[in-house]
Design a protein around this motif. Sequence first.
Motif, PDB file in Angstrom:
ATOM      1  N   THR A  66     -31.514 -19.988  15.063  1.00 21.00           N
ATOM      2  CA  THR A  66     -30.274 -19.613  15.318  1.00 21.00           C
ATOM      3  C   THR A  66     -29.239 -19.832  14.621  1.00 21.00           C
ATOM      4  O   THR A  66     -29.204 -20.797  14.005  1.00 21.00           O
ATOM      5  CB  THR A  66     -30.086 -20.443  16.951  1.00 21.00           C
ATOM      6  OG1 THR A  66     -30.210 -21.777  16.456  1.00 21.00           O
ATOM      7  CG2 THR A  66     -31.034 -20.240  18.199  1.00 21.00           C
ATOM      8  N   GLU A  67     -28.105 -19.177  14.505  1.00 20.86           N
ATOM      9  CA  GLU A  67     -27.167 -19.161  13.740  1.00 20.86           C
ATOM     10  C   GLU A  67     -25.907 -20.042  14.333  1.00 20.86           C
ATOM     11  O   GLU A  67     -25.678 -19.884  15.343  1.00 20.86           O
ATOM     12  CB  GLU A  67     -26.563 -17.826  13.439  1.00 20.86           C
ATOM     13  CG  GLU A  67     -27.600 -16.930  12.433  1.00 20.86           C
ATOM     14  CD  GLU A  67     -27.119 -15.673  12.323  1.00 20.86           C
ATOM     15  OE1 GLU A  67     -25.844 -15.254  12.335  1.00 20.86           O
ATOM     16  OE2 GLU A  67     -27.944 -14.992  11.513  1.00 20.86           O
ATOM     17  N   HIS A  68     -25.286 -20.651  13.355  1.00 16.02           N
ATOM     18  CA  HIS A  68     -24.142 -21.766  13.855  1.00 16.02           C
ATOM     19  C   HIS A  68     -23.002 -21.749  12.841  1.00 16.02           C
ATOM     20  O   HIS A  68     -22.535 -22.777  12.585  1.00 16.02           O
ATOM     21  CB  HIS A  68     -24.781 -23.205  13.934  1.00 16.02           C
ATOM     22  CG  HIS A  68     -25.885 -23.119  15.144  1.00 16.02           C
ATOM     23  ND1 HIS A  68     -25.637 -23.421  16.173  1.00 16.02           N
ATOM     24  CD2 HIS A  68     -27.300 -23.186  14.966  1.00 16.02           C
ATOM     25  CE1 HIS A  68     -26.765 -23.381  16.878  1.00 16.02           C
ATOM     26  NE2 HIS A  68     -27.770 -23.228  16.022  1.00 16.02           N
ATOM     27  N   GLY A  69     -22.548 -20.618  12.509  1.00 16.44           N
ATOM     28  CA  GLY A  69     -21.250 -20.382  11.905  1.00 16.44           C
ATOM     29  C   GLY A  69     -21.282 -20.147  10.355  1.00 16.44           C
ATOM     30  O   GLY A  69     -22.534 -20.186   9.849  1.00 16.44           O
ATOM     31  N   ARG A  70     -20.417 -20.092   9.813  1.00 15.17           N
ATOM     32  CA  ARG A  70     -20.333 -19.924   8.315  1.00 15.17           C
ATOM     33  C   ARG A  70     -19.790 -20.688   7.654  1.00 15.17           C
ATOM     34  O   ARG A  70     -18.909 -21.454   7.724  1.00 15.17           O
ATOM     35  CB  ARG A  70     -19.670 -18.370   7.951  1.00 15.17           C
ATOM     36  CG  ARG A  70     -20.235 -17.087   8.661  1.00 15.17           C
ATOM     37  CD  ARG A  70     -20.433 -15.876   8.152  1.00 15.17           C
ATOM     38  NE  ARG A  70     -20.328 -15.722   6.482  1.00 15.17           N
ATOM     39  CZ  ARG A  70     -21.438 -15.513   5.766  1.00 15.17           C
ATOM     40  NH1 ARG A  70     -22.441 -15.589   6.478  1.00 15.17           N
ATOM     41  NH2 ARG A  70     -21.111 -15.405   4.396  1.00 15.17           N
ATOM     42  N   TYR A  71     -20.497 -21.138   6.336  1.00 12.42           N
ATOM     43  CA  TYR A  71     -20.192 -22.270   5.374  1.00 12.42           C
ATOM     44  C   TYR A  71     -20.321 -21.820   4.043  1.00 12.42           C
ATOM     45  O   TYR A  71     -21.185 -20.794   3.778  1.00 12.42           O
ATOM     46  CB  TYR A  71     -20.785 -23.477   5.732  1.00 12.42           C
ATOM     47  CG  TYR A  71     -20.533 -23.831   7.261  1.00 12.42           C
ATOM     48  CD1 TYR A  71     -19.753 -25.037   7.505  1.00 12.42           C
ATOM     49  CD2 TYR A  71     -21.308 -23.218   8.207  1.00 12.42           C
ATOM     50  CE1 TYR A  71     -19.352 -25.182   8.788  1.00 12.42           C
ATOM     51  CE2 TYR A  71     -21.367 -23.946   9.538  1.00 12.42           C
ATOM     52  CZ  TYR A  71     -20.172 -24.586  10.275  1.00 12.42           C
ATOM     53  OH  TYR A  71     -20.147 -25.108  11.161  1.00 12.42           O
ATOM     54  N   ARG A  72     -19.768 -22.686   3.089  1.00 13.49           N
ATOM     55  CA  ARG A  72     -20.141 -22.322   1.693  1.00 13.49           C
ATOM     56  C   ARG A  72     -20.967 -23.790   1.181  1.00 13.49           C
ATOM     57  O   ARG A  72     -20.329 -24.875   1.587  1.00 13.49           O
ATOM     58  CB  ARG A  72     -18.632 -22.492   0.841  1.00 13.49           C
ATOM     59  CG  ARG A  72     -18.023 -20.857   1.072  1.00 13.49           C
ATOM     60  CD  ARG A  72     -16.922 -20.897   0.136  1.00 13.49           C
ATOM     61  NE  ARG A  72     -16.942 -19.460  -0.097  1.00 13.49           N
ATOM     62  CZ  ARG A  72     -16.346 -18.933  -1.082  1.00 13.49           C
ATOM     63  NH1 ARG A  72     -15.674 -19.586  -1.598  1.00 13.49           N
ATOM     64  NH2 ARG A  72     -16.306 -17.645  -1.303  1.00 13.49           N
ATOM     65  N   PHE A  73     -21.906 -23.616   0.421  1.00 17.05           N
ATOM     66  CA  PHE A  73     -22.657 -24.596  -0.098  1.00 17.05           C
ATOM     67  C   PHE A  73     -23.087 -23.963  -1.521  1.00 17.05           C
ATOM     68  O   PHE A  73     -23.128 -23.000  -1.994  1.00 17.05           O
ATOM     69  CB  PHE A  73     -24.037 -24.602   0.624  1.00 17.05           C
ATOM     70  CG  PHE A  73     -23.836 -25.726   1.783  1.00 17.05           C
ATOM     71  CD1 PHE A  73     -24.096 -26.906   2.030  1.00 17.05           C
ATOM     72  CD2 PHE A  73     -23.409 -24.789   3.073  1.00 17.05           C
ATOM     73  CE1 PHE A  73     -23.950 -27.564   3.022  1.00 17.05           C
ATOM     74  CE2 PHE A  73     -23.195 -25.395   4.316  1.00 17.05           C
ATOM     75  CZ  PHE A  73     -23.687 -26.741   4.330  1.00 17.05           C
ATOM     76  N   VAL A  74     -23.417 -24.985  -2.222  1.00 16.26           N
ATOM     77  CA  VAL A  74     -23.798 -24.894  -3.554  1.00 16.26           C
ATOM     78  C   VAL A  74     -25.234 -24.085  -3.501  1.00 16.26           C
ATOM     79  O   VAL A  74     -26.141 -24.105  -2.458  1.00 16.26           O
ATOM     80  CB  VAL A  74     -24.148 -25.925  -4.417  1.00 16.26           C
ATOM     81  CG1 VAL A  74     -22.848 -26.615  -4.772  1.00 16.26           C
ATOM     82  CG2 VAL A  74     -25.038 -27.224  -3.821  1.00 16.26           C
ATOM     83  N   PRO A  75     -25.645 -23.381  -4.397  1.00 13.12           N
ATOM     84  CA  PRO A  75     -27.284 -22.833  -4.529  1.00 13.12           C
ATOM     85  C   PRO A  75     -28.018 -23.637  -4.444  1.00 13.12           C
ATOM     86  O   PRO A  75     -28.103 -24.833  -5.271  1.00 13.12           O
ATOM     87  CB  PRO A  75     -26.975 -21.803  -5.704  1.00 13.12           C
ATOM     88  CG  PRO A  75     -25.898 -21.698  -5.952  1.00 13.12           C
ATOM     89  CD  PRO A  75     -25.097 -22.895  -5.662  1.00 13.12           C
TER      90      PRO A  75
END
Length: 77
Positions: A66-75
């Motif tokens: 299930t999806e819970h929003g968009r975020y930015r993380f390091v690869p």
Amino acid sequence: SHAQIQVASKRELGAPRQAPFDRILVSADPGELPAELVAQLAPGGRMVIPVAGTMVRVTNPGAVATEHGRYRFVPLR
């Protein structure tokens, strides 16, 4: 039960020799859901992982995501 933080190995994802795990929390973005981590979930286990910028919760059995929003993380790799 207890939580444990472990330094990642460049040769493998997770800790397959210590699996299965009830919970897995990943704090780097692999770009796509890594099957080798899903395989380390115990029955009834859950993993929270950012995949291609979207926070995803994976529940075993069936690798239901299930999806819970968009975020930015390091690869991840």
